[in-house]
Design an enzyme around this catalytic site. Structure first.
Site, PDB file in Angstrom:
ATOM      1  CB  SER A 675     -45.392 -37.132 -13.000  1.00 53.73           C
ATOM      2  OG  SER A 675     -46.607 -37.123 -12.001  1.00 53.73           O
ATOM      3  CE  LYS A 718     -49.575 -37.399 -15.103  1.00 53.41           C
ATOM      4  NZ  LYS A 718     -48.145 -37.599 -14.952  1.00 53.41           N
TER       5      LYS A 718
END
Length: 779
Positions: A675, A718
């Site tokens: 990611s 996140k």
């Protein structure tokens, strides 16, 4: 007596056995030295010398190779007959690869009268030993040997003598001394044999005595029964009453009555009596038909959950759904029709400190059920779940049965804590044993190894907790309903501190609520500058530290009460801040981009730095920061994309090549995952174009060689991490746009999100100096 002469023979070392004169043995040829010696002897003679403690014996045996062939299994072996002793001399040259030595034969004189007397005594001792062991054939063989020296050398066949003692026999040339030694050892062996026989006789007598006692006790029981005196059967009567009152299923009751019958027929002195009684105690203490009534008032349950925990709406909604289903099943008679409960298996996955364990107690209180906790962290033995079989000494049921006994009901709330930390080794795999426990289609007939009867777990509400779902085995995870708890916002933390943490810490530190007041702005300072975590565990520690300082001040009498702690007072209590909003400082220079990551403790901000060596260093790419294989591949993809699209990105071709170094700080922490792909690409483009990355932007997404942005996981964690770090914009993959619904509305209102499908869109948001218009607004 044969006349012997000095001769030269090949040497065969022996490391595990000794061949004495007169012995015929089969030696397996395993080493190159042995093969060379056998080949050199060529069915003639060779020298057998034991090797002990790193040295060769002083005396060896001259032997003859009778036959060479292969034994069963294919190994090569030789049949060797020992001839006479010889003193090993110096090595001499010889044919082949064998070691040749000079041999001085040992001349044995005619046996004396003393030697013959010792030989007779030794033969008699050996006959007594072998006859006691039930092998009289060996005694017949010994009677056919007359030579005292040969009788002494027959000790080489004895299994009672060690290798060292057999070497000692070989090195003892004098016959009388040799007979003295073997006779003394044989007498020691005979004494051991006699002791074993005596013990065996005593054991046999004790067994006969116990059998007589059993018969007499049975006769006494029969006499008491005829007289109507059952006073001695209080234990059996008590257990029978417990069995009748336990409400066991028919199959379990039959097993209990069968074991109770065995108990009646077993002597109290027998170890089996204690085992059977312990088993029956466990069988009667399991809550077979005891259950608590659920509190099916949904409004009351909601009030309990809200009072105990702030936020966690997903978990609360699922518990209320469970209550609603139970209420409908009860109102419509479905529970009775199916014959099974509607047990649920919920798994709370989230970072430490978000309240997963305490939530189980709150759920039990809301339902009106008993609560019991089973800690699974670090267990390796499968028997911890299923129990040990009764054949083992000290056997017990597994943790599931023990937890049911502690709860006292068959429908408790059972928390399986730290299920992601279950281990597996040679003792078994506990996670495999949990498959039956956590499968609604199977757990109504769970069978513990100790109880060995079906146990209904379908009415138990299982709540498992884990920090990460990735370490839970896939078959086990498939049986669970996963509810993710990704952490709290700043406002939620302030509310939790105000309503739960502060009152608890005031009580623990001996303070009253009217003595210390902590303002909300002070709580926000503690949350932002002293703790940066998904949960509230460190927040509670910091509040405890603050209140201890206040307690010290009050106890010393140096300050009047009440003490009011404002935002400007926090530093005097907790010292300098531990966290800073450092994004703007870190991204002030080109080549640094802000990424978002997920760890076992929640979301986190990840800085990625890139640099390029000037000069003629050549092409190369160095990666540092303890990166995993997947993350290294993402970095290679990012560099390949930048080089292949250099012209499109307005990067001079000469700058697109050279030696690059990409570093991810916090180098002591291992990192992996795809990611960070767009973050690495942005850092490289920022470096090569000289444009700094905007300090308000954080990003996450996987990148391909064509520049496509692929979806990632853990978006909510996140985004919460970006919010805690002071970021106001987040770049995310277009296909993750739907995941924004999981982000708390308060956070969505304060941040701007940019869903992207291509790296060009990422760069347009991250590198523009002027304030760009948001691609999409939070909604």
């Amino acid at each position: 007596m044969t006349e012997l002469h000095t001769e030269t023979l090949p040497l065969l070392p022996l490391t595990t056995g000794v061949v004495l004169p007169g012995m015929v043995v089969t030696l397996t040829i395993e080493s190159p030295d042995a093969a060379a010696a056998i080949e050199a002897a060529a069915r003639g003679e060779l020298m057998l010398v034991p090797r002990i403690d790193g040295r060769y014996a002083r005396v060896g045996t001259v032997a003859k190779v009778e036959e060479v062939g292969r034994v069963r299994g294919g190994a090569e072996a030789a049949v060797i007959r020992g001839l006479h002793r010889g003193v090993v001399g110096v090595g001499v040259p010889g044919t082949g690869s064998a070691t040749w030595v000079q041999i001085e034969p040992v001349d044995e004189p005619e046996p004396s009268a003393q030697a013959r007397a010792l030989a007779r005594e030794y033969r008699a001792t050996l006959e007594t030993i072998v006859e006691a062991r039930g092998v009289p054939q060996i005694a017949e063989f010994l009677r056919g040997i007359d030579d005292p020296g040969q009788i002494a050398d027959m000790a080489g066949y004895s299994p009672d003598l060690s290798f060292e003692r057999k070497v000692e026999i070989l090195e003892t040339v004098d016959v009388e001394q040799r007979l003295d030694k073997v006779l003394a050892w044989a007498k020691d062996t005979l004494a051991e044999v006699e002791v074993k026989e005596r013990i065996r006789d005593e054991v046999s007598e004790n067994l006969e005595k116990r059998q007589r006692e059993v018969i007499l006790r049975e006769q006494m029981a029969a006499i008491r029964k005829e007289l109507g005196d059952d006073g001695g059967d209080d234990v059996v009567g008590e257990l029978r009453s417990k069995i009748e009152a336990a409400g066991m299923p028919d199959e379990v009751r039959e097993e209990a009555e069968r074991e109770l019958g065995r108990l009646e027929r077993t002597s109290e002195q027998s170890p089996e009596y204690g085992w059977i009684r312990t088993y029956l105690d466990w069988l009667t203490e399991v809550p077979w038909d005891v259950r608590t009534d659920d509190n099916l008032a949904i409004d009351q349950a909601r009030a309990v959950l809200d009072a105990d925990h702030e936020g966690l709406e997903d978990v609360k909604d699922r518990i209320l759904e469970y209550l609603a289903v139970r209420k409908l099943r009860k109102d419509r008679g479905l529970a009775e029709a199916t014959g099974r409960g509607s047990g649920a298996i919920l798994t709370l996955v989230g970072p430490p400190g978000v309240g997963k364990t305490s939530l189980g107690e709150s759920v039990a209180r809301a339902l009106g059920r008993r609560f019991v906790r089973v800690s699974l962290g670090g267990i390796h033995d499968e028997a911890e779940i299923r129990g040990h079989r009764r054949t083992y000494v000290g056997a017990l049921p597994g943790r599931i049965v023990r937890a049911l006994k502690d709860a006292g009901t068959k429908n408790p709330v059972m928390m399986l804590d730290e299920i992601d930390k279950v281990g597996a080794d040679w003792r078994g795999d506990p996670s495999s044993a949990l498959l039956e426990v956590l499968d609604p289609a199977q757990n109504h007939t769970f069978r513990d190894h100790y109880l060995d009867v079906d146990l209904d777990l379908s009415e138990v509400l299982f709540i498992a907790t884990a920090n990460v779902a990735e370490t839970i085995p896939a078959p086990l995870l498939d049986r669970m309903e996963v509810i993710r708890i990704d952490g709290y916002t700043e406002e939620e933390k302030v509310a939790i501190a105000r309503q739960h943490l502060l009152p608890r810490q005031l009580e623990r530190n001996g303070l009253r609520a009217d003595e210390v007041t902590v303002a909300d702005d002070a709580l926000r300072v503690v949350v932002a500058d002293y703790t940066r975590e998904a949960g509230v565990r460190n927040l509670e520690r910091e509040l405890g530290k603050l209140l201890r300082k206040a307690a010290t001040t009050i106890a010393s009498g140096s300050h009047d009460t009440p003490i009011v702690v404002g935002a400007n007072d926090v530093r005097s209590y907790l010292g300098r801040p531990r966290f800073f909003f450092e994004v703007a400082e870190r991204t002030a220079v080109p080549g640094v981009a802000t990424g978002l990551a997920v760890t076992g403790t929640g979301g986190d901000v990840l800085f990625i730095e890139a640099t390029r060596e000037e000069g003629d260093a050549g092409d190369g790419f160095q990666l540092t920061g303890q990166l995993g294989d997947v993350m290294k591949e993402s970095a290679q993809i990012a560099l390949s994309y930048v080089r292949s699209h250099a012209a499109e990105l307005a990067i001079p071709s000469e700058r697109a090549h050279g030696k690059f170094h990409l570093h991810v700080p916090a180098g002591a922490v291992p990192k992996d995952g795809p990611s960070a792909g767009i973050t690495m690409t942005t850092a490289l483009v920022s470096l090569l174009t000289g444009q700094p990355v905007r300090p308000s932007v954080g990003m996450t997404g996987e990148v391909t060689l064509q520049g496509r942005v692929l979806p990632i996981g853990g978006l909510k964690q996140k985004v919460l991490a970006a919010h805690r770090a002071g970021l106001t914009e987040v770049v995310l993959p277009k296909r993750n746009e739907g995941d924004l619904d999981d982000v708390p509305e308060q956070v969505r209102e304060q941040m701007t999100f940019h869903p992207v499908e291509d790296v060009r869109d990422v760069l347009a948001v991250a590198l523009r100096v002027e304030e760009p218009a948001a691609v999409t607004a939070a909604a």
